[in-house]
Design a protein around this motif. Structure first.
Motif, PDB file in Angstrom:
ATOM      1  N   SER A  34       0.835  -1.190   0.000  1.00  0.00           N
ATOM      2  CA  SER A  34       0.000   0.000   0.000  1.00  0.00           C
ATOM      3  C   SER A  34       0.875   1.247   0.000  1.00  0.00           C
ATOM      4  O   SER A  34       1.812   1.351   0.793  1.00  0.00           O
ATOM      5  N   THR A  35       0.581   2.159  -0.914  1.00  0.00           N
ATOM      6  CA  THR A  35       1.279   3.439  -0.950  1.00  0.00           C
ATOM      7  C   THR A  35       0.455   4.433  -0.153  1.00  0.00           C
ATOM      8  O   THR A  35      -0.727   4.634  -0.433  1.00  0.00           O
ATOM      9  N   LEU A  36       1.078   5.018   0.851  1.00  0.00           N
ATOM     10  CA  LEU A  36       0.426   5.990   1.730  1.00  0.00           C
ATOM     11  C   LEU A  36       1.280   7.247   1.735  1.00  0.00           C
ATOM     12  O   LEU A  36       2.426   7.207   2.187  1.00  0.00           O
ATOM     13  N   GLY A  37       0.713   8.345   1.228  1.00  0.00           N
ATOM     14  CA  GLY A  37       1.521   9.552   1.095  1.00  0.00           C
ATOM     15  C   GLY A  37       2.659   9.269   0.129  1.00  0.00           C
ATOM     16  O   GLY A  37       2.459   8.697  -0.936  1.00  0.00           O
ATOM     17  N   SER A  38       3.882   9.627   0.513  1.00  0.00           N
ATOM     18  CA  SER A  38       5.036   9.382  -0.355  1.00  0.00           C
ATOM     19  C   SER A  38       5.785   8.116   0.037  1.00  0.00           C
ATOM     20  O   SER A  38       6.890   7.877  -0.423  1.00  0.00           O
ATOM     21  N   ILE A  94     -19.551   5.505   2.658  1.00  0.00           N
ATOM     22  CA  ILE A  94     -19.170   6.736   1.962  1.00  0.00           C
ATOM     23  C   ILE A  94     -19.868   7.876   2.675  1.00  0.00           C
ATOM     24  O   ILE A  94     -21.051   7.777   3.022  1.00  0.00           O
ATOM     25  N   ALA A  95     -19.111   8.957   2.902  1.00  0.00           N
ATOM     26  CA  ALA A  95     -19.683  10.098   3.623  1.00  0.00           C
ATOM     27  C   ALA A  95     -18.895  11.355   3.301  1.00  0.00           C
ATOM     28  O   ALA A  95     -17.780  11.285   2.785  1.00  0.00           O
ATOM     29  N   ALA A  96     -19.486  12.475   3.644  1.00  0.00           N
ATOM     30  CA  ALA A  96     -18.730  13.718   3.609  1.00  0.00           C
ATOM     31  C   ALA A  96     -17.588  13.568   4.615  1.00  0.00           C
ATOM     32  O   ALA A  96     -17.780  13.036   5.709  1.00  0.00           O
ATOM     33  N   SER A 121      -9.362   2.549   3.945  1.00  0.00           N
ATOM     34  CA  SER A 121     -10.119   3.806   3.913  1.00  0.00           C
ATOM     35  C   SER A 121      -9.284   4.876   3.223  1.00  0.00           C
ATOM     36  O   SER A 121      -8.060   4.768   3.145  1.00  0.00           O
ATOM     37  N   MET A 122      -9.974   5.884   2.731  1.00  0.00           N
ATOM     38  CA  MET A 122      -9.276   6.990   2.073  1.00  0.00           C
ATOM     39  C   MET A 122     -10.152   8.225   2.019  1.00  0.00           C
ATOM     40  O   MET A 122     -11.375   8.149   2.121  1.00  0.00           O
ATOM     41  N   ARG A 123      -9.499   9.339   1.888  1.00  0.00           N
ATOM     42  CA  ARG A 123     -10.166  10.617   1.651  1.00  0.00           C
ATOM     43  C   ARG A 123      -9.951  10.960   0.189  1.00  0.00           C
ATOM     44  O   ARG A 123      -8.931  10.622  -0.391  1.00  0.00           O
ATOM     45  N   TYR A 124     -10.921  11.660  -0.401  1.00  0.00           N
ATOM     46  CA  TYR A 124     -10.771  12.079  -1.789  1.00  0.00           C
ATOM     47  C   TYR A 124     -11.669  13.278  -2.051  1.00  0.00           C
ATOM     48  O   TYR A 124     -12.552  13.593  -1.263  1.00  0.00           O
ATOM     49  N   GLN A 125     -11.423  13.934  -3.158  1.00  0.00           N
ATOM     50  CA  GLN A 125     -12.250  15.061  -3.595  1.00  0.00           C
ATOM     51  C   GLN A 125     -13.240  14.531  -4.625  1.00  0.00           C
ATOM     52  O   GLN A 125     -12.833  13.870  -5.586  1.00  0.00           O
ATOM     53  N   ALA A 126     -14.520  14.799  -4.434  1.00  0.00           N
ATOM     54  CA  ALA A 126     -15.536  14.378  -5.397  1.00  0.00           C
ATOM     55  C   ALA A 126     -15.254  15.066  -6.730  1.00  0.00           C
ATOM     56  O   ALA A 126     -15.034  16.279  -6.777  1.00  0.00           O
ATOM     57  N   MET A 127     -15.249  14.292  -7.799  1.00  0.00           N
ATOM     58  CA  MET A 127     -14.920  14.821  -9.116  1.00  0.00           C
ATOM     59  C   MET A 127     -15.927  15.891  -9.556  1.00  0.00           C
ATOM     60  O   MET A 127     -15.564  16.903 -10.140  1.00  0.00           O
ATOM     61  N   GLN A 128     -17.196  15.655  -9.254  1.00  0.00           N
ATOM     62  CA  GLN A 128     -18.235  16.543  -9.757  1.00  0.00           C
ATOM     63  C   GLN A 128     -18.291  17.869  -8.996  1.00  0.00           C
ATOM     64  O   GLN A 128     -18.532  18.916  -9.578  1.00  0.00           O
ATOM     65  N   THR A 129     -18.091  17.835  -7.683  1.00  0.00           N
ATOM     66  CA  THR A 129     -18.287  19.042  -6.873  1.00  0.00           C
ATOM     67  C   THR A 129     -17.037  19.525  -6.161  1.00  0.00           C
ATOM     68  O   THR A 129     -16.991  20.658  -5.701  1.00  0.00           O
ATOM     69  N   GLY A 130     -16.041  18.654  -6.030  1.00  0.00           N
ATOM     70  CA  GLY A 130     -14.838  19.021  -5.286  1.00  0.00           C
ATOM     71  C   GLY A 130     -14.994  18.863  -3.779  1.00  0.00           C
ATOM     72  O   GLY A 130     -14.082  19.195  -3.021  1.00  0.00           O
ATOM     73  N   ALA A 131     -16.140  18.367  -3.338  1.00  0.00           N
ATOM     74  CA  ALA A 131     -16.372  18.187  -1.899  1.00  0.00           C
ATOM     75  C   ALA A 131     -15.428  17.122  -1.342  1.00  0.00           C
ATOM     76  O   ALA A 131     -15.122  16.134  -2.003  1.00  0.00           O
ATOM     77  N   GLY A 132     -14.988  17.330  -0.108  1.00  0.00           N
ATOM     78  CA  GLY A 132     -14.150  16.349   0.571  1.00  0.00           C
ATOM     79  C   GLY A 132     -14.988  15.145   0.972  1.00  0.00           C
ATOM     80  O   GLY A 132     -16.027  15.286   1.615  1.00  0.00           O
ATOM     81  N   MET A 133     -14.555  13.957   0.572  1.00  0.00           N
ATOM     82  CA  MET A 133     -15.312  12.738   0.821  1.00  0.00           C
ATOM     83  C   MET A 133     -14.445  11.727   1.573  1.00  0.00           C
ATOM     84  O   MET A 133     -13.223  11.803   1.542  1.00  0.00           O
ATOM     85  N   PHE A 134     -15.128  10.789   2.218  1.00  0.00           N
ATOM     86  CA  PHE A 134     -14.477   9.702   2.939  1.00  0.00           C
ATOM     87  C   PHE A 134     -15.087   8.392   2.454  1.00  0.00           C
ATOM     88  O   PHE A 134     -16.297   8.293   2.259  1.00  0.00           O
ATOM     89  N   GLN A 135     -14.248   7.385   2.261  1.00  0.00           N
ATOM     90  CA  GLN A 135     -14.720   6.078   1.812  1.00  0.00           C
ATOM     91  C   GLN A 135     -13.967   5.006   2.581  1.00  0.00           C
ATOM     92  O   GLN A 135     -12.763   5.131   2.818  1.00  0.00           O
ATOM     93  N   ALA A 136     -14.673   3.953   3.014  1.00  0.00           N
ATOM     94  CA  ALA A 136     -14.042   2.825   3.696  1.00  0.00           C
ATOM     95  C   ALA A 136     -14.659   1.524   3.218  1.00  0.00           C
ATOM     96  O   ALA A 136     -15.862   1.459   2.954  1.00  0.00           O
ATOM     97  N   GLN A 137     -13.827   0.511   3.097  1.00  0.00           N
ATOM     98  CA  GLN A 137     -14.271  -0.853   2.842  1.00  0.00           C
ATOM     99  C   GLN A 137     -13.732  -1.693   3.988  1.00  0.00           C
ATOM    100  O   GLN A 137     -12.532  -1.682   4.256  1.00  0.00           O
ATOM    101  N   ILE A 138     -14.631  -2.382   4.655  1.00  0.00           N
ATOM    102  CA  ILE A 138     -14.267  -3.137   5.849  1.00  0.00           C
ATOM    103  C   ILE A 138     -14.819  -4.551   5.721  1.00  0.00           C
ATOM    104  O   ILE A 138     -16.009  -4.742   5.481  1.00  0.00           O
TER     105      ILE A 138
END
Length: 173
Positions: A34-38, A94-96, A121-138
């Motif tokens: 897993s690549t995390l940051g650099s 998935i959540a804000a 889990s990861m944070r990302y920017q929604a492509m459509q709106t740029g909103a900060g999002m959170f996603q996890a698979q457990i």
């Protein structure tokens, strides 16, 4: 033997580790990269005869001394006992993005005696709106004597309260 490394992603030790494991006469039983940051984290589970494992330990100690930017830890571990009383389920959330979302989800499962088998889990920017999002698979392990419908209802109620979009389905493989 469990081997874990952290290093700059540009100097990933994956090939070196895989080669050392093979050269020692061990087999690779499980691998996670897993690549995390650099940086990159490599986790390997190697198996072999006692002398092959001893040879691998010596090779890993040498590698750790040679590469100063490599953080390497290894130790002998035992095979995990079969968990036949646990039913594997996949949870996706998935959540804000906001602080504490993952902690709330993990706390729910811990409080209900549910084991966390794997988590990404990861944070990302929604492509459509740029909103900060959170996603996890457990991947969780639910005791076979649990009432699945009640657990799912309680989990989805928690998600409604926290404004999380989530699913909880059996692992199908």
């Amino acid at each position: 033997m469990l081997v874990q490394t952290l290093s700059p992603a540009s100097r990933s030790p994956l090939m070196t580790l895989v080669r050392r494991i093979a050269d020692a006469g061990c087999n690779l039983a499980d691998t996670r990269v897993s690549t995390l940051g650099s940086d990159v984290c490599v986790i390997l589970l190697a198996q072999g005869s006692w002398d092959a494992v001893a040879k691998l330990e010596t090779g890993l100690d040498k590698l750790a001394r040679e590469q100063t930017d490599l953080h390497l830890m290894h130790y002998r571990t035992q095979a995990r006992a079969a968990q036949t009383h646990l039913l594997p389920y996949l949870v996706e959330v998935i959540a804000a993005d906001r602080s504490g979302v993952l902690a709330d989800v993990i706390e729910f499962f811990t409080r209900n005696g549910i084991s966390i088998e794997q988590l990404t889990s990861m944070r990302y920017q929604a492509m459509q709106t740029g909103a900060g999002m959170f996603q996890a698979q457990i991947t969780i392990g639910i005791p076979a004597d649990s009432h699945i419908a009640t657990l799912r209802d309680d989990f989805l109620e928690l998600c409604d309260r926290l404004n999380l979009d989530a699913i909880m389905d059996p692992v199908k493989f």
